[in-house]
Design an enzyme around this catalytic site. Structure first.
Site, mmCIF file in Angstrom:
data_model
loop_
_atom_site.group_PDB
_atom_site.id
_atom_site.type_symbol
_atom_site.label_atom_id
_atom_site.label_comp_id
_atom_site.label_asym_id
_atom_site.label_seq_id
_atom_site.Cartn_x
_atom_site.Cartn_y
_atom_site.Cartn_z
ATOM 1 N N ASP A 133 0.835 -1.196 0.000
ATOM 2 C CA ASP A 133 0.000 0.000 0.000
ATOM 3 C C ASP A 133 0.875 1.253 0.000
ATOM 4 O OD1 ASP A 133 -2.532 1.572 0.612
ATOM 5 O OD2 ASP A 133 -1.357 2.006 2.393
ATOM 6 N N GLU A 136 -1.855 -5.190 -3.957
ATOM 7 C CA GLU A 136 -0.984 -4.460 -3.025
ATOM 8 C C GLU A 136 0.141 -5.359 -2.514
ATOM 9 O OE1 GLU A 136 -3.385 -0.882 -0.932
ATOM 10 O OE2 GLU A 136 -3.778 -2.848 -0.057
#
EC number: 3.1.26.3
Lengths: 226, 226
Positions: A49, A121
């Site tokens: 992320d 991610e």
């Protein structure tokens, strides 16, 4: 998952291939294989992320040299969010690499937006951890950013269109006027006013007349929401 | 600002020194120098925020191999936040480099937390843009992370202490018990229960008994807040 297939396809070759496998390992798979010493992809997702945030930030920073901090922040939030990350996963057909538990698989986990977004991610986290930030960035520049351009997300910031559509429904008329110009020629700033049925309801500044009008429309929209 | 002083002091030498100057340029200064073509530090702040997120993420990821994604996320949020960034700025005495407008200066802007925090982020953005991620990371590893350790932020996650303090005020007694152990020896997981006055009010899992108890305390705290 077919680790070799992934690495050849994207031309990213891992030192530690187990990291790549882990990126696609859903917690439901780990729970079903307690006899093996496996770790799911959630910590890699945490890391990925942040990799995405920085990669997207520097992309937007360079791509839009006149965009304000506030606009950049909104734009970034619209790229690094579940619906977009799910789409990136689908664009690259990554769901084939997912490792799911039997229950999750049977209930359609391979198509679940959160699982697809999280795996994307985690994959970025694994690439970063094994190969460094520059490789992670170039993966995105090759495979993702070309799809973001041109303007796939620009609707996000088109306040003039949003205001126009909303006022049309109410049978009202929107217009704009440049009411001031500030600064020297080489560093001009414009001030626009936004009118609905000839009543001023917003004001905005920008480096171009269009930007100033956008900001005026934005203020008008915010006032209407509050 | 004294660009040379900064660069010598931190041993970071910029290709484009104007980026470093921009990092410390508050918008109030730019507004007072409209004749020069200056840009304030807000866009660099946008970029620097993402640099910090990634640098802190990878630091926590490596430093705490058993921390869950949720714990890591909370921890990160407590490092990359205005009070911490203000403190980092003060630790390095960066306010001396700030360029402020006269009004902002007179009203104490050089001590304002938001201005200090923003300048710290912008500085990280400038280092990243000019020198790349590895240099930005090593700047933090040299100047910031040693202050984060050991445990400067660990209070954030010490749920047991929080619960203990809160229960003591009510004259109640807290205790813990390990109620289950899961998984093979090399990958053990513990389940702890948390009791207040002998009534079970929380349960948690962890790789260590301590972690499991922390999680049980966390659940107990959340139940009490809801």
């Amino acid at each position: 998952m077919d680790i070799k297939h992934f690495q050849d396809r994207f031309n990213v070759h891992f030192e530690n291939e187990s990291l790549l496998k882990q990126a696609f390992m859903h917690t439901s798979y780990v729970n079903e294989h307690r006899d093996q010493s496996l770790e799911d992809n959630e910590r890699l997702e945490f890391l990925g992320d942040a990799v995405l945030e920085l990669a997207v930030s520097q992309y937007l920073f360079r791509q839009y040299p006149h965009m304000s901090e506030g606009e950049l922040t909104k734009f970034r939030a619209n790229i690094v969010c579940e619906p977009s990350l799910e789409q990136f996963n689908r664009d690259l057909s990554l769901s084939q690499y997912l490792l799911l538990g039997k229950g999750e698989e049977a209930s359609g986990g391979r198509e679940r937006p959160a699982i697809l977004a999280d795996a994307f991610e985690a994959m970025m986290g694994a690439i970063y951890l094994d190969q460094g930030f520059e490789t992670a960035l170039s993966f995105l520049e090759t495979n993702i950013f070309p799809n973001v351009e041109p303007g796939a997300f620009s609707h996000v910031m088109d306040y003039k269109t949003k205001l126009q559509e909303s006022m049309q429904k109410e049978g009202k008329n929107v217009s704009y006027q440049i009411i001031d110009e500030l600064g020297p020629d080489h560093n001009r700033e414009f001030v626009a006013a936004c009118y609905v049925n000839d009543q001023k309801i917003g004001e905005g500044r920008g480096r171009s007349k269009k930007d100033a009008e956008q900001e005026a429309a934005n203020e008008a929209l915010q006032k209407r929401q509050s």
